[in-house]
Structure formats: C-alpha cells, structure tokens
Motif scaffolding. Sequence first.
Motif, PDB file in Angstrom:
ATOM      1  N   ASN A  11     -13.492   0.674  -3.133  1.00 51.90           N
ATOM      2  CA  ASN A  11     -13.883   1.573  -2.084  1.00 51.90           C
ATOM      3  C   ASN A  11     -14.478   2.531  -1.796  1.00 51.90           C
ATOM      4  N   GLY A  12     -15.795   3.158  -2.466  1.00 47.34           N
ATOM      5  CA  GLY A  12     -16.100   4.259  -2.308  1.00 47.34           C
ATOM      6  C   GLY A  12     -15.045   5.796  -2.605  1.00 47.34           C
ATOM      7  N   ARG A  13     -14.075   5.829  -2.724  1.00 41.62           N
ATOM      8  CA  ARG A  13     -12.974   6.862  -2.613  1.00 41.62           C
ATOM      9  C   ARG A  13     -13.591   7.369  -4.313  1.00 41.62           C
ATOM     10  N   THR A  64       1.206  -4.213   0.793  1.00 40.25           N
ATOM     11  CA  THR A  64      -0.157  -3.066   0.428  1.00 40.25           C
ATOM     12  C   THR A  64      -1.721  -3.172  -0.070  1.00 40.25           C
ATOM     13  N   THR A  65      -1.974  -2.198   0.123  1.00 40.65           N
ATOM     14  CA  THR A  65      -3.927  -1.613  -0.279  1.00 40.65           C
ATOM     15  C   THR A  65      -3.912  -2.793  -2.317  1.00 40.65           C
ATOM     16  N   GLN A  66      -3.254  -1.889  -2.863  1.00 42.32           N
ATOM     17  CA  GLN A  66      -2.780  -2.972  -4.111  1.00 42.32           C
ATOM     18  C   GLN A  66      -2.963  -4.373  -4.504  1.00 42.32           C
ATOM     19  N   VAL A  68      -3.125  -5.945  -1.882  1.00 37.16           N
ATOM     20  CA  VAL A  68      -5.118  -6.791  -1.351  1.00 37.16           C
ATOM     21  C   VAL A  68      -6.305  -6.412  -2.626  1.00 37.16           C
ATOM     22  N   ALA A  69      -5.941  -5.060  -3.225  1.00 34.57           N
ATOM     23  CA  ALA A  69      -6.989  -4.571  -3.928  1.00 34.57           C
ATOM     24  C   ALA A  69      -6.695  -6.043  -5.066  1.00 34.57           C
ATOM     25  N   GLU A  70      -5.568  -6.477  -5.754  1.00 35.54           N
ATOM     26  CA  GLU A  70      -5.725  -7.558  -7.049  1.00 35.54           C
ATOM     27  C   GLU A  70      -5.915  -8.940  -6.253  1.00 35.54           C
ATOM     28  N   LEU A  71      -5.761  -9.310  -4.860  1.00 37.16           N
ATOM     29  CA  LEU A  71      -6.599 -10.494  -4.659  1.00 37.16           C
ATOM     30  C   LEU A  71      -7.882 -10.822  -4.802  1.00 37.16           C
ATOM     31  N   ASP A  72      -8.344  -9.603  -3.783  1.00 36.22           N
ATOM     32  CA  ASP A  72      -9.794  -9.180  -4.023  1.00 36.22           C
ATOM     33  C   ASP A  72     -10.330  -9.431  -5.461  1.00 36.22           C
ATOM     34  N   VAL A  83     -15.059 -10.715   3.239  1.00 34.50           N
ATOM     35  CA  VAL A  83     -14.631 -10.274   3.979  1.00 34.50           C
ATOM     36  C   VAL A  83     -14.485  -8.857   3.626  1.00 34.50           C
ATOM     37  N   THR A  84     -14.051  -7.583   4.403  1.00 39.58           N
ATOM     38  CA  THR A  84     -13.589  -5.826   3.437  1.00 39.58           C
ATOM     39  C   THR A  84     -12.342  -6.075   3.325  1.00 39.58           C
ATOM     40  N   ARG A  85     -11.557  -5.785   2.174  1.00 38.80           N
ATOM     41  CA  ARG A  85     -10.408  -5.462   2.350  1.00 38.80           C
ATOM     42  C   ARG A  85      -9.609  -5.319   2.979  1.00 38.80           C
ATOM     43  N   ARG A  86     -10.003  -4.122   4.117  1.00 39.73           N
ATOM     44  CA  ARG A  86      -9.089  -4.152   5.545  1.00 39.73           C
ATOM     45  C   ARG A  86      -9.029  -5.545   5.781  1.00 39.73           C
TER      46      ARG A  86
END
Lengths: 246, 107
Positions: A11-13, A64-66, A68-72, A83-86
């Motif tokens: 995510n670039g963070r 949760t974002t977590q 979504v991240a896991e699904l991604d 498809v972005t995570r958002r």
Amino acid sequence: MTSMRDYEHRNGRAERRGTLGRGAARGQLKRSKARVDSRPVERILPALVLAEMRVIAAGADKITTQLVAELDERFDVAKRHGVTRRRLQNYLTRVRQDPSEPVSAASGEHKPGLDEEASWQNKLSAHRRRQVSVAEILDNTFGRFAESKPELWEHRAYLMLVGQVYERLATSEDELSTDELIKLGKALAENRRVEARLRDGADDGTEDDNRSVKPGEMPESLAKSVRQIYGTDLAPMVRSADGDAR
Amino acid sequence: MANGRDAREIKRIRNEILVALKVLYPAALQADRLMRSLLVLFPTMEFDYFRRDLHYLMDKGYIQRVATDAEGDAAMTPWRRRWFRLSTTGIELADRCIRDPALDESS
C-alpha cells in the motif's frame, strides 16, 4: 497469511514509515495505478472468485482492511485483475449489507451501449476478414483437410501443423497485417492455379510437384508454401513431424 | 449462473468456437490452440470457462472430441491437449442451416 509489513509494503505506507526505500515504494504505486480497471468489480473478477469472496464476506463481522488484504493476497485481485483494495472493500461491504447484490455482471442489468456494440462489430469484422484469408491460405497450402479419425492418427503431426499455422496466422496481426495476409492468400491461390495448369499439361510425363497425397503424407509443396509464408525452411520441422508420426 | 460473464459474451465465445472449428472442418483443433486463437477477440477469457463452453457444446452435440490410440486413458488427457472438431450438427449450425436460440446473440 499476509504479515502487516507485507500489507503496508503493497500500500505504499512503508515509505512513510521509513521501512522501505522511496524508489521502490513509488514504483509499486505507479505500477498499481497503471493497472487499475474502471469497470464494476463484479464485471472484472471471475465468478468463482466472487462467489468465494461473498461467502467469506458474509461470514465476517466487518469488512476490515486486514480481511481485504488477505483476500487480495489469496486471489491476487490487485495485480491480476487491476482492482484496488479500496474498491474491493467497498464492493464486499456493499455485498455484505445487501446479499441480493448481483453475483456477476451476467445476472445484473448490464446492457451493452452502442459504442460497445460498434467496437465489438469492428473487432469481429477485422477478425473475420483475417480468418477468411487464413482459411484460404490453409486451403491452398494443405488442400482439403482429412477427417480427424483416430484410425488415421498418423495424421496427427499434419493436423498439429495445420492447427499451429491457423493459430499463428489468425492471431499475429503485429507480424503480418490482414492486408498482407489477403495478398498472400491471393498469391498462393494464383500459385495453385498455375500449378494446376502445369499439372494438366504435364500428364504426358512432365515432373509433377503435386501428385496426389496419400493419407498421412505431407503435400510436397508444403515446405515451399511455408517458406513463402514465414520465410523459413520447413525441412527440419517436416522431418521431426514425420519422426513423431511414424 | 453465468460464471461471471455477460450472457452476450458467453454466446459470442461459443459462436466463435464453432466458427474457428468450421474453418478447419473436418479436421480437429487442440483446445489450447483454439483458445489462443480466440484471445484476439476475448482477451480476458480464462481456460476454466473456455473448458465449460467446450463441455456445453459437446453436450449439445455441436462439437465432438477426437481421442487417439496414443492416449492410453482418454479421460486422463489434459483438457488443453484434447482435440475437438465440429460434428455434423455443429457444421449445420455454423453454416446457419439450423438455428439454436441459446446461441443466437440477438435473443
């Protein structure tokens, strides 16, 4: 399972936290931006992926974002489908709130617009034009195709070659334009006519290049024709095909 | 369920399978080569769905599989390497001698 660090990295963070070099993080952001697909998520992702995600989303307390991240991570949604995570999170939240949300585009209300239809027709007619000339070339090069019967399977190499030539000619527009292909088809047809005339005149003993081909045999003019199409010599290919077939 | 694809696109893909096999009729083409030739028109097509389309067309009797003696157990041959050709009904459909509303894009 994705670690938090991996998640931030994507995510670039990480750049902000100083755990990753600036260039690398920017590069990743740039790439992910370049691949974004603007169509609705349900039109982009394969149905099986969507179905699995919906089950997971339905069973989760919150998207949760977590999660979504896991699904991604699991389905490779961002990299493979753009498809972005958002967007994925928004979609899954919507689906979780309203399970009647269409599973896929096919069950939705999508109606192709005029532009889409015209673009498809253009693409199809260009492909059809090419396909017709490929058919002509195949017909002129290989003659009438033998029926694919297992008992005649010595034809395998021959049919394999036909299939390869079809695929190659039908798809490689960058290497050979449709116009060139049409010219080539006409040239081959003309060659065939000339050869046929010569053959008619050679019945009295002149050498015949295109004598009738027995089942399983390659036409003798094949190497010549492929050389005309590709500019290469087919001799080694014919030998190996023969070797495989017999 | 339409497998995540637009119904119109499904029909188009199935029709194009028939058209491509018609070009080679009565010879056969391997599934992998057939799919690659269709990627020009359907760049996002995936093999799993393509395989279902082949299955559908086979069940409808429009295409048939050609198995060889070299295939010890035909069922074990990977789908990508299987050979398919148009059946007689398939060529009738491709030549528009008969119609199938399930493949008619206008319906």
